[in-house]
Structure formats: structure tokens, C-alpha cells
Design an enzyme around this catalytic site. Structure first.
Site, mmCIF file in Angstrom:
data_model
loop_
_atom_site.group_PDB
_atom_site.id
_atom_site.type_symbol
_atom_site.label_atom_id
_atom_site.label_comp_id
_atom_site.label_asym_id
_atom_site.label_seq_id
_atom_site.Cartn_x
_atom_site.Cartn_y
_atom_site.Cartn_z
ATOM 1 N N LYS A 12 0.869 -1.179 0.000
ATOM 2 C CA LYS A 12 0.000 0.000 0.000
ATOM 3 C C LYS A 12 0.906 1.229 0.000
ATOM 4 O O LYS A 12 1.988 1.227 0.599
ATOM 5 C CB LYS A 12 -0.871 -0.034 1.272
ATOM 6 C CG LYS A 12 -1.655 1.231 1.567
ATOM 7 C CD LYS A 12 -2.839 1.420 0.642
ATOM 8 C CE LYS A 12 -3.571 2.740 0.899
ATOM 9 N NZ LYS A 12 -4.494 3.087 -0.191
ATOM 10 N N ASN A 56 -12.658 4.528 -6.017
ATOM 11 C CA ASN A 56 -12.028 4.382 -4.699
ATOM 12 C C ASN A 56 -11.683 5.751 -4.151
ATOM 13 O O ASN A 56 -11.342 6.673 -4.902
ATOM 14 C CB ASN A 56 -10.767 3.514 -4.788
ATOM 15 C CG ASN A 56 -9.619 4.246 -5.444
ATOM 16 O OD1 ASN A 56 -8.900 5.010 -4.820
ATOM 17 N ND2 ASN A 56 -9.460 4.028 -6.755
ATOM 18 N N LEU A 111 -5.637 7.305 1.659
ATOM 19 C CA LEU A 111 -4.279 6.899 2.034
ATOM 20 C C LEU A 111 -4.156 6.327 3.458
ATOM 21 O O LEU A 111 -3.218 6.654 4.184
ATOM 22 C CB LEU A 111 -3.342 8.109 1.840
ATOM 23 C CG LEU A 111 -1.902 7.925 1.391
ATOM 24 C CD1 LEU A 111 -1.724 6.818 0.382
ATOM 25 C CD2 LEU A 111 -1.373 9.227 0.806
ATOM 26 N N CYS A 161 -1.511 10.151 -6.463
ATOM 27 C CA CYS A 161 -2.666 9.861 -5.605
ATOM 28 C C CYS A 161 -3.726 10.946 -5.814
ATOM 29 O O CYS A 161 -3.460 12.121 -5.576
ATOM 30 C CB CYS A 161 -2.257 9.798 -4.146
ATOM 31 S SG CYS A 161 -3.705 9.612 -3.094
ATOM 32 N N LYS A 212 4.870 5.759 -10.251
ATOM 33 C CA LYS A 212 3.455 5.485 -10.556
ATOM 34 C C LYS A 212 2.842 6.766 -11.090
ATOM 35 O O LYS A 212 2.750 7.776 -10.393
ATOM 36 C CB LYS A 212 2.732 5.041 -9.281
ATOM 37 C CG LYS A 212 1.239 4.798 -9.439
ATOM 38 C CD LYS A 212 0.922 3.365 -9.793
ATOM 39 C CE LYS A 212 -0.559 3.045 -9.769
ATOM 40 N NZ LYS A 212 -0.939 2.289 -8.596
ATOM 41 N N GLY A 255 -7.705 -1.721 -15.332
ATOM 42 C CA GLY A 255 -8.823 -2.506 -15.860
ATOM 43 C C GLY A 255 -8.459 -3.879 -16.375
ATOM 44 O O GLY A 255 -9.122 -4.397 -17.268
ATOM 45 N N GLY A 291 -5.609 -4.448 -9.967
ATOM 46 C CA GLY A 291 -6.169 -3.708 -8.836
ATOM 47 C C GLY A 291 -7.628 -4.057 -8.592
ATOM 48 O O GLY A 291 -7.952 -4.901 -7.757
ATOM 49 N N THR A 292 -8.520 -3.429 -9.373
ATOM 50 C CA THR A 292 -9.972 -3.635 -9.191
ATOM 51 C C THR A 292 -10.334 -5.121 -9.133
ATOM 52 O O THR A 292 -11.064 -5.563 -8.241
ATOM 53 C CB THR A 292 -10.735 -2.948 -10.353
ATOM 54 O OG1 THR A 292 -10.546 -1.531 -10.233
ATOM 55 C CG2 THR A 292 -12.221 -3.242 -10.306
#
Ligand code: DHB
Length: 276
Positions: free
Chosen positions: A33, A58, A62, A115, A149, A232, A253-254
């Protein structure tokens, strides 16, 4: 050889979750995370909502136990261990990086420039001057391999500008990309926003944009910088498309949040059938 791993934020906050990802035969690495200097509580639940079409939103804000929690796990895993770093300020990031540079270090840092869920805090990945400044701090504070990222870019001029900056620092990888910020999904059973606020949009809604970003960055970045695709990915077809666009590794992720770590086994089996 596996190329699959979790996306930061999906099933990777606790030691138990990270161990489960490490012990899943089809993962090639594990990602923590995103962490801050000190532990952070985040937003009230719910943090994630999945709609009926395969999209998700989402806004966790954090929540994390602080970077030290993830640093002390450095010798725990048998697979490459990537710590996602998302300090709230430049000084916090400098401190975190200086500490993580001391042994034992993670295999890589994934520096989170994207983020979308911290009110009042602009995403560094969308601001070329801030990006250059952050990359300079990473160069000064962390002489070990790292990745970035990135947020999803919607304008090719921004991709070209970002790629030029990244090429002057040559990170080991970019992860392309984070969720699309400031989205809204309205839950049709309650007729209300699915979360208490706007949030990052992922899943099926993100895929064409993320795929386009991977394709464009692969053509612009130095070959020294690998691309980890994220956005995705739910089955082998999605994986293959991202590889065709230029990715070398895949983050989930999802779908991992929805299905749990067994998604890696299913997708890997589908890949073995498609590729043989
Ligand atoms: C969170 C969301 C993100 O997309 C990210 O990169 C980091 C943190 C969050 O809401 O916790």
C-alpha cells in the site's frame, strides 16, 4: 515466467495480505500500500465501490501504517518486494527515501506521483515543474532502483512532456497508470454517490486510457525503463493487449479487490491457453 503482480492499494495493506500475495504461485512480485511518513487513518468506510459494469471508484484517503511498517518487512518475502511511497510533503518524501535507502532496502520503490484522493494536494504527475523537483530529490536521496506510478494523461502533449522529463532520470520502470481522479459513480439503488465523495475511477472505464498511455510511453521512453501496466485488467485478453501495447509486467487492482488473490491463478491459466 509470471509477469503478474498486485496494484498498490489492492489487498496489500497488512502483513497477512502481503504474505498471501507472496505465497500465490502466479505473482512475480508484491507491492505495498502507498505509505506516508507516519501512520494515517484515511477516510471513513466504504473506500471502494464496484458497479455492475466492471468499473470501480475508490477514495480511501491513504490509510496506512507508515513507511516503517513496510520497511521492516524487507527480509520477509521470497519475491521482489516493492514499497509504494507517497509522502505528504517533499520533506516527508526525502526522509522516507533516505531511510529506505539503508539496508535492508526493498527490491524497488514505486514512487507514487499520482494519488488523486488527498484534498488540497495536486498530483505531482500533472505538474512538470513539481515532477522534475521530485525526481531530483529521488536522485539525491535514493541511489537504488525505483519506479514511478503515473496518473493517466489525457493529452498527448502532456505525455511527450512527461516522457522527456522521465528520460533525463531513467527510472527502472513506470507504472502506467493510477486511477482517473475526481470521478463520480451514483449508486442506482440509493440514487446517491456510491462513496461519500468523488474518487479515483478504475476498472473497465480506465482501460482504454491506460492502454493508450502504455502505448505512447513505450514509444517515447528509453528502453532502460520498463513499463508495468495497470488499468482494468481482469482476464488474459486484457493482459495480452497491454503486452502488445508495450508493457513488460502487469498489475491487477480492481479485479484483485473483487476476486481476491485467486484471480492470479485464473488469469495465468487463461494466458497458458491463449498463448499455446
Ligand atoms: C489512494 C488512492 C490512490 O490512487 C493512490 O495512488 C494512493 C492512495 C487512497 O485513496 O488511499
Amino acid at each position: 515466467m509470471s509477469i503478474l503482480m498486485n496494484a498498490s492499494g489492492a489487498f496489500c495493506t497488512t502483513t497477512e495480505e502481503l504474505k498471501a500475495l507472496n505465497d500465490t504461485p502466479e505473482t512475480c512480485a508484491i507491492v505495498s500500500k502507498s505509505c506516508t511518513l507516519h501512520s494515517h487513518k484515511g477516510n471513513p468506510q466504504p473506500h471502494v465501490y464496484h458497479d455492475q459494469y466492471g468499473g470501480s471508484i475508490n477514495n480511501s484517503g491513504l490509510p496506512n501504517p507508515g513507511y516503517k511498517y513496510y520497511h521492516q518487512l524487507c527480509n520477509t518475502f521470497t519475491k521482489p518486494y516493492i514499497i509504494s511511497v507517497a509522502g505528504f510533503t517533499i520533506e516527508d518524501n526525502r526522509t522516507i527515501l533516505q531511510h529506505l535507502a539503508k539496508d535492508p532496502s526493498p527490491s524497488y520503490i514505486e514512487f507514487n506521483l499520482s494519488c488523486p484522493n488527498i484534498p488540497g494536494k495536486a498530483q505531482v504527475g500533472y505538474d512538470p515543474e513539481a515532477l522534475f523537483k521530485y525526481l531530483t530529490i529521488i536522485r539525491q536521496s535514493y541511489p537504488k532502483p525505483y519506479g514511478l506510478k503515473l496518473p493517466p494523461y489525457l493529452d498527448n502533449a502532456h505525455i511527450v512532456q512527461t516522457a522527456n522529463i522521465i528520460n533525463s532520470f531513467k527510472p527502472a520502470f513506470i507504472t502506467c497508470c493510477n486511477s482517473l481522479g475526481n470521478g463520480l459513480i451514483i449508486d442506482q439503488t440509493t440514487k446517491q454517490p456510491a462513496l461519500k465523495s468523488l474518487g479515483g475511477i478504475s476498472g473497465i472505464y480506465l482501460k482504454p486510457t491506460a492502454l493508450g498511455n502504455v502505448y505512447s510511453f513505450r514509444r517515447l521512453l528509453s528502453q532502460d525503463t520498463n513499463i508495468i501496466a495497470c488499468g482494468g485488467i481482469k482476464n488474459a485478453k486484457d493482459v495480452i493487449e497491454y503486452l502488445q501495447a508495450g508493457a513488460s509486467y502487469i498489475q491487477i487492482g480492481t479485479q484483485l479487490i473483487k476476486e481476491g488473490p485467486k484471480c492470479f491463478n485464473r488469469i495465468n491459466k487463461e494466458l497458458n491457453i491463449s498463448l499455446h
